[in-house]
Design a protein around this motif. Sequence first.
Motif, mmCIF file in Angstrom:
data_model
loop_
_atom_site.group_PDB
_atom_site.id
_atom_site.type_symbol
_atom_site.label_atom_id
_atom_site.label_comp_id
_atom_site.label_asym_id
_atom_site.label_seq_id
_atom_site.Cartn_x
_atom_site.Cartn_y
_atom_site.Cartn_z
ATOM 1 N N VAL A 1 0.846 -1.190 0.000
ATOM 2 C CA VAL A 1 0.000 0.000 0.000
ATOM 3 C C VAL A 1 0.884 1.244 0.000
ATOM 4 C CG1 VAL A 1 -1.802 1.266 1.230
ATOM 5 C CG2 VAL A 1 -1.776 -1.255 1.275
ATOM 6 N N ALA A 2 0.797 2.035 -1.053
ATOM 7 C CA ALA A 2 1.575 3.269 -1.178
ATOM 8 C C ALA A 2 0.676 4.456 -0.850
ATOM 9 C CB ALA A 2 2.134 3.401 -2.587
ATOM 10 N N VAL A 3 1.039 5.180 0.207
ATOM 11 C CA VAL A 3 0.225 6.324 0.614
ATOM 12 C C VAL A 3 0.629 7.539 -0.217
ATOM 13 C CG1 VAL A 3 -0.476 7.800 2.515
ATOM 14 C CG2 VAL A 3 -0.048 5.368 2.920
ATOM 15 N N SER A 4 -0.259 7.919 -1.110
ATOM 16 C CA SER A 4 -0.038 9.065 -1.986
ATOM 17 C C SER A 4 -0.810 10.259 -1.425
ATOM 18 C CB SER A 4 -0.491 8.719 -3.412
ATOM 19 O OG SER A 4 -0.324 9.814 -4.283
ATOM 20 N N SER A 5 -1.346 11.087 -2.269
ATOM 21 C CA SER A 5 -2.080 12.281 -1.838
ATOM 22 C C SER A 5 -2.817 12.868 -3.034
ATOM 23 C CB SER A 5 -1.102 13.321 -1.283
ATOM 24 O OG SER A 5 -1.716 14.582 -1.162
ATOM 25 N N GLY A 6 -3.878 13.603 -2.746
ATOM 26 C CA GLY A 6 -4.535 14.355 -3.808
ATOM 27 C C GLY A 6 -3.601 15.377 -4.410
ATOM 28 N N ALA A 7 -2.519 15.688 -3.703
ATOM 29 C CA ALA A 7 -1.519 16.626 -4.213
ATOM 30 C C ALA A 7 -0.766 16.081 -5.411
ATOM 31 C CB ALA A 7 -0.528 17.004 -3.113
ATOM 32 N N HIS A 8 -0.980 14.814 -5.759
ATOM 33 C CA HIS A 8 -0.337 14.296 -6.978
ATOM 34 C C HIS A 8 -0.774 15.090 -8.200
ATOM 35 C CE1 HIS A 8 -4.207 12.190 -7.653
ATOM 36 N NE2 HIS A 8 -3.840 12.176 -8.918
ATOM 37 N N ARG A 9 -1.930 15.746 -8.087
ATOM 38 C CA ARG A 9 -2.420 16.531 -9.222
ATOM 39 C C ARG A 9 -1.622 17.810 -9.436
ATOM 40 N NH1 ARG A 9 -7.171 14.459 -6.889
ATOM 41 N NH2 ARG A 9 -7.491 16.349 -5.632
ATOM 42 N N ARG A 10 -0.708 18.119 -8.522
ATOM 43 C CA ARG A 10 0.152 19.296 -8.697
ATOM 44 C C ARG A 10 1.239 19.078 -9.746
ATOM 45 N NH1 ARG A 10 0.399 23.366 -4.692
ATOM 46 N NH2 ARG A 10 -1.048 23.081 -2.957
ATOM 47 N N SER A 11 1.627 17.826 -9.976
ATOM 48 C CA SER A 11 2.713 17.597 -10.933
ATOM 49 C C SER A 11 2.767 16.149 -11.399
ATOM 50 C CB SER A 11 4.068 17.951 -10.302
ATOM 51 O OG SER A 11 5.132 17.693 -11.213
ATOM 52 N N ALA A 12 2.899 15.982 -12.704
ATOM 53 C CA ALA A 12 3.253 14.677 -13.261
ATOM 54 C C ALA A 12 4.753 14.481 -13.030
ATOM 55 C CB ALA A 12 2.930 14.655 -14.753
ATOM 56 N N ILE A 13 5.296 13.349 -13.474
ATOM 57 C CA ILE A 13 6.741 13.143 -13.371
ATOM 58 C C ILE A 13 7.442 14.081 -14.351
ATOM 59 C CG2 ILE A 13 8.643 11.503 -13.584
ATOM 60 C CD1 ILE A 13 6.727 10.924 -11.258
ATOM 61 N N ARG A 14 8.406 14.820 -13.858
ATOM 62 C CA ARG A 14 9.181 15.767 -14.673
ATOM 63 C C ARG A 14 10.344 14.996 -15.295
ATOM 64 N NH1 ARG A 14 9.754 21.274 -12.500
ATOM 65 N NH2 ARG A 14 11.988 20.767 -12.502
ATOM 66 N N TRP A 15 10.075 14.342 -16.394
ATOM 67 C CA TRP A 15 11.066 13.440 -16.971
ATOM 68 C C TRP A 15 12.362 14.149 -17.351
ATOM 69 C CZ3 TRP A 15 10.016 8.779 -15.761
ATOM 70 C CH2 TRP A 15 8.687 8.326 -15.699
ATOM 71 N N ASP A 16 12.272 15.425 -17.677
ATOM 72 C CA ASP A 16 13.477 16.160 -18.065
ATOM 73 C C ASP A 16 14.265 16.674 -16.860
ATOM 74 O OD1 ASP A 16 11.442 17.925 -17.371
ATOM 75 O OD2 ASP A 16 12.126 19.488 -18.744
ATOM 76 N N ASP A 17 13.637 16.681 -15.673
ATOM 77 C CA ASP A 17 14.327 17.194 -14.488
ATOM 78 C C ASP A 17 13.646 16.689 -13.215
ATOM 79 O OD1 ASP A 17 16.030 18.640 -12.824
ATOM 80 O OD2 ASP A 17 14.889 20.498 -13.022
ATOM 81 N N PRO A 18 13.654 15.387 -12.974
ATOM 82 C CA PRO A 18 12.948 14.855 -11.801
ATOM 83 C C PRO A 18 13.548 15.276 -10.471
ATOM 84 C CG PRO A 18 14.256 13.133 -12.843
ATOM 85 C CD PRO A 18 14.271 14.311 -13.774
#
Length: 314
Positions: A153-170
Amino acid sequence: MSTPQQSIHSGFGATTTAAEVLDGIDLTGKHVLVTGGYSGIGLETTKALAAAGAEVLVPARRPKTAAEALDGIAGVSTDELDLADLASVAAFADRALAAGRPFDAVIDSAGVMACPETRVGPGWELQFATNHLGHFALVNRLAPLIGEGARVVAVSSGAHRRSAIRWDDPQFEDGYDRWEAYGQSKTANVLFAVHLDRLAQERGVRAFALHPGGILTPLQRHVPHEEQVRMGWIHEDGSPVADTRFKSTEQGAATQTWAAFSPQLEGKGGVYLQDCDVAEVGEGGVAEYAVDPGQAERLWSLSAALTGVDGFGR
């Protein structure tokens, strides 16, 4: 078998508590790992699991503090683990592997939020390193102990909607934004569960990610008082704003506890949950990019390369 992102009408909701989702469920003999299980919603999760009969292992960066917080709770033990330090992750995993006791559930509840720019290890951004990479390495190192019937179980957050993965600068080497960095790390939690579920199904392991809801806990330690007031979280005197946006810690612990042991999720996995149900894709639910299988596979490959661990991918 993939699980659709649509409600299963669980009968639970935002006000359900961790104890309520375990009502009638006997966890005697179950062994559970809960990172962050000595503070905030992690502590409430530990209490609920132990009350239902489970034996809970709580690794902590500050094991003495954890032992004090957990004192008097039967069936709970502690160990040392710093998720931002891969050597610490490896040492903890080695001790667990030497003990040889399988885990029926691993709940990745520890995390940091909106902290000042901090670099760890080879220059990794702290939130991505702790919230995602540390847990990625931990679960993959513990793979031999996570088998048939277990859940991650990975505890994430609704804050995931703030950013996708920044593939060019993670790692935010080109300008740091603490909230965007937090959002990226929470997106990573969701994508981790999506791909782990795909890889681990053949061994009977299922994975879930979730939004616990808004809860005022020590997680907010890096958010200045005045900012919390401005955002409408608390009053000037520090008391919480009395509206429906915030859950109690008992309510905040419910969805991760439900994810770990509810029979309603039998045969399901790889989905994002909230309010003890499967969330819909879209506004108010989970962002489409966070459950995209291609993005999940790409992040898994990146994470394996960064950490040098791939226990489920081999």
